[in-house]
Write a protein that holds these residues in place. Sequence first.
Motif, PDB file in Angstrom:
ATOM      1  N   ARG A 129      -1.938  -4.517   5.230  1.00 24.23           N
ATOM      2  CA  ARG A 129      -3.406  -4.474   5.190  1.00 24.23           C
ATOM      3  C   ARG A 129      -3.948  -4.272   3.778  1.00 24.23           C
ATOM      4  NH1 ARG A 129      -3.085  -3.084  10.806  1.00 24.23           N
ATOM      5  NH2 ARG A 129      -2.054  -1.078  10.445  1.00 24.23           N
ATOM      6  N   GLU A 130      -3.077  -3.886   2.844  1.00 25.89           N
ATOM      7  CA  GLU A 130      -3.541  -3.743   1.461  1.00 25.89           C
ATOM      8  C   GLU A 130      -3.987  -5.088   0.885  1.00 25.89           C
ATOM      9  OE1 GLU A 130      -4.208  -1.041   0.259  1.00 25.89           O
ATOM     10  OE2 GLU A 130      -2.815   0.516   0.893  1.00 25.89           O
ATOM     11  N   VAL A 131      -3.476  -6.200   1.436  1.00 26.34           N
ATOM     12  CA  VAL A 131      -3.920  -7.518   0.985  1.00 26.34           C
ATOM     13  C   VAL A 131      -5.395  -7.714   1.333  1.00 26.34           C
ATOM     14  CG1 VAL A 131      -3.596 -10.008   1.250  1.00 26.34           C
ATOM     15  CG2 VAL A 131      -1.603  -8.489   1.207  1.00 26.34           C
ATOM     16  N   THR A 132      -5.759  -7.400   2.568  1.00 29.13           N
ATOM     17  CA  THR A 132      -7.165  -7.479   2.982  1.00 29.13           C
ATOM     18  C   THR A 132      -8.016  -6.504   2.195  1.00 29.13           C
ATOM     19  OG1 THR A 132      -6.559  -8.177   5.226  1.00 29.13           O
ATOM     20  CG2 THR A 132      -8.739  -7.204   4.937  1.00 29.13           C
ATOM     21  N   ASN A 133      -7.479  -5.297   1.971  1.00 28.50           N
ATOM     22  CA  ASN A 133      -8.218  -4.293   1.203  1.00 28.50           C
ATOM     23  C   ASN A 133      -8.530  -4.802  -0.204  1.00 28.50           C
ATOM     24  OD1 ASN A 133      -8.013  -2.554   3.385  1.00 28.50           O
ATOM     25  ND2 ASN A 133      -6.247  -1.461   2.572  1.00 28.50           N
ATOM     26  N   THR A 134      -7.516  -5.359  -0.873  1.00 29.49           N
ATOM     27  CA  THR A 134      -7.693  -5.835  -2.242  1.00 29.49           C
ATOM     28  C   THR A 134      -8.694  -6.978  -2.298  1.00 29.49           C
ATOM     29  OG1 THR A 134      -5.386  -5.225  -2.742  1.00 29.49           O
ATOM     30  CG2 THR A 134      -6.491  -6.723  -4.267  1.00 29.49           C
TER      31      THR A 134
END
Length: 300
Positions: A129-134
């Motif tokens: 989910r860090e991809v979506t966060n970034t």
Amino acid sequence: MLGSKTLSPWLMATLIAVTPVGALAQQDPFGGAAQNPAAVDTSGAEDASADDGGLSLEDEYGFDPADEFGGAEGEDLSLRDPWEGFNRAIFSFNDGADRYVLKPAAVSYRQITPIFVQHGVSNFFDNLREVTNTFNDVLQGKWGQAGNDAGRFLVNSTVGIGGILDVAQHMGLEQGDGEDFGQTLAVWGVPSGPYLVLPLLGPSTVRDTPARVVDYYTNPLTYVNDDATKYALKGTDIIQSRASLLQAESLLHGDRYVLLRDAYLQRRDYLIVDGEMDVQTEEEAAEAIDQGEVEEASDY
């Protein structure tokens, strides 16, 4: 006769499958607490924490569910729910699906999976989910947070063995509250619109509903080529997420629809302003006192 002979094996298979599910539902350590409000605030929560190695609800979820479900003083969130009749009907459907399908699976997962494995699974999906966060950090102009979240993904995906271990937090890259495209639209000035309960997907708003499409395409699991692997991973993520809410569920009693609606809307408001609402209020009060606009500081 032919029809009965054909249906009998399917009936037997259904009974065999349902029996252990029913047993699991009765063994659910959180079921009794949810039905007995007197036990919710004391022994129920303590026993649940003991099962997870002494973790408190705030330690596990990052906030106190009791405060989250308590409602904001002076705020009538029902005004944001003009479609309550429709929403309650969808909520009832979702609640039934959860009660007979998802919750038994989550309880079984919670009971048979070691806690360190659950943390590893949770870390793995949080890392994805860090991809979506970034992506949303960049769209919102939060460059510092974008660097933090991108760094977490790179470190945990490599040194953290695909995200199973949260190595980044020991390097000063702390996990944020998360960003999604619904929050990005809010930052861009798009109003939330009425509260909306989606079939199987749960609470949302008119603004957040189409934003889920963008979140879908920024989820790395979307690009897994093998369908069996993709759906297995997504199913595991759903069960892990549901299992992580079993403790918080023990605090729910009364009108579950209202409690969950208010908790969702308050949590979304908190995430959109990055938790700065109370800080801004305090700063404005202090400035007003300094300017002599308030006669007595005790009024605050």
